[in-house]
Design a protein around this motif. Structure first.
Motif, PDB file in Angstrom:
ATOM      1  N   GLY A  52      -1.917   3.239  -6.772  1.00  0.00           N
ATOM      2  CA  GLY A  52      -2.955   3.451  -5.784  1.00  0.00           C
ATOM      3  C   GLY A  52      -2.509   3.313  -4.343  1.00  0.00           C
ATOM      4  O   GLY A  52      -3.342   3.368  -3.432  1.00  0.00           O
ATOM      5  N   GLU A  53      -1.208   3.132  -4.143  1.00  0.00           N
ATOM      6  CA  GLU A  53      -0.695   2.948  -2.788  1.00  0.00           C
ATOM      7  C   GLU A  53       0.235   4.094  -2.406  1.00  0.00           C
ATOM      8  O   GLU A  53       0.708   4.843  -3.258  1.00  0.00           O
ATOM      9  CB  GLU A  53       0.066   1.623  -2.681  1.00  0.00           C
ATOM     10  N   GLN A  54       0.511   4.190  -1.109  1.00  0.00           N
ATOM     11  CA  GLN A  54       1.484   5.173  -0.645  1.00  0.00           C
ATOM     12  C   GLN A  54       2.898   4.668  -0.884  1.00  0.00           C
ATOM     13  O   GLN A  54       3.149   3.469  -0.969  1.00  0.00           O
ATOM     14  CB  GLN A  54       1.274   5.446   0.856  1.00  0.00           C
ATOM     15  N   ARG A  55       3.809   5.609  -0.984  1.00  0.00           N
ATOM     16  CA  ARG A  55       5.211   5.247  -1.161  1.00  0.00           C
ATOM     17  C   ARG A  55       5.719   4.518   0.079  1.00  0.00           C
ATOM     18  O   ARG A  55       5.410   4.905   1.206  1.00  0.00           O
ATOM     19  CB  ARG A  55       6.038   6.491  -1.444  1.00  0.00           C
ATOM     20  N   GLU A  56       6.517   3.505  -0.159  1.00  0.00           N
ATOM     21  CA  GLU A  56       7.021   2.653   0.921  1.00  0.00           C
ATOM     22  C   GLU A  56       8.544   2.633   0.896  1.00  0.00           C
ATOM     23  O   GLU A  56       9.162   2.495  -0.166  1.00  0.00           O
ATOM     24  CB  GLU A  56       6.491   1.223   0.724  1.00  0.00           C
ATOM     25  N   LEU A  57       9.148   2.760   2.079  1.00  0.00           N
ATOM     26  CA  LEU A  57      10.594   2.640   2.197  1.00  0.00           C
ATOM     27  C   LEU A  57      10.971   1.165   2.105  1.00  0.00           C
ATOM     28  O   LEU A  57      10.482   0.346   2.887  1.00  0.00           O
ATOM     29  CB  LEU A  57      11.071   3.236   3.514  1.00  0.00           C
ATOM     30  N   VAL A  58      11.849   0.837   1.194  1.00  0.00           N
ATOM     31  CA  VAL A  58      12.236  -0.553   0.967  1.00  0.00           C
ATOM     32  C   VAL A  58      13.527  -0.899   1.711  1.00  0.00           C
ATOM     33  O   VAL A  58      13.593  -1.913   2.412  1.00  0.00           O
ATOM     34  CB  VAL A  58      12.428  -0.828  -0.537  1.00  0.00           C
TER      35      VAL A  58
END
Length: 119
Positions: A41-47
């Motif tokens: 349910g979340e947007q993709r995040e750069l780790v």
């Protein structure tokens, strides 16, 4: 060109996991590599990112807990995740930039590996 990830799984909070992402052999030069994650349910995040020379960047949420590294001889990038929290639960995907022989570049995604951190 393909990226194959491994190392995801279920771990308790406070535990550790090490993700690996290996690029298949190709004629293209492997440049920058990165790990992303996407929780339900979340947007993709750069780790985290790492250049071919080893320079790294991290998302604020993982600084001090995650370490990205790479082995250029093996075309492999790693993500060592320590002190894991339930909010780190997500599907983790690697991304790699390949240089074309006569200029320009293209990006390839791995298939993703799930990480679940239980409280």
């Amino acid at each position: 060109v393909q990226l194959v990830e491994s190392g995801g799984g279920l771990v308790q909070a406070g535990g550790s996991l090490r993700l690996s992402c290996r690029a298949s052999e190709s004629i293209f030069r492997l440049n920058n590599m990165a790990w992303y994650r996407q929780a339900a349910g979340e947007q993709r995040e750069l780790v985290a990112t790492i250049t071919r020379g080893g320079s790294t960047t991290y998302a604020d949420s993982v600084k001090g807990r995650f370490t990205i590294s790479r082995d250029n001889a093996k075309n492999t990038v790693y993500l060592q995740m320590n002190s894991l929290k339930p909010e780190d639960t997500a599907v983790y995907s690697c991304n790699a930039e390949f240089a074309k022989p006569f200029g320009g570049s293209f990006f390839v995604w791995g298939q993703g590996t799930p990480v679940t951190v239980s409280s």
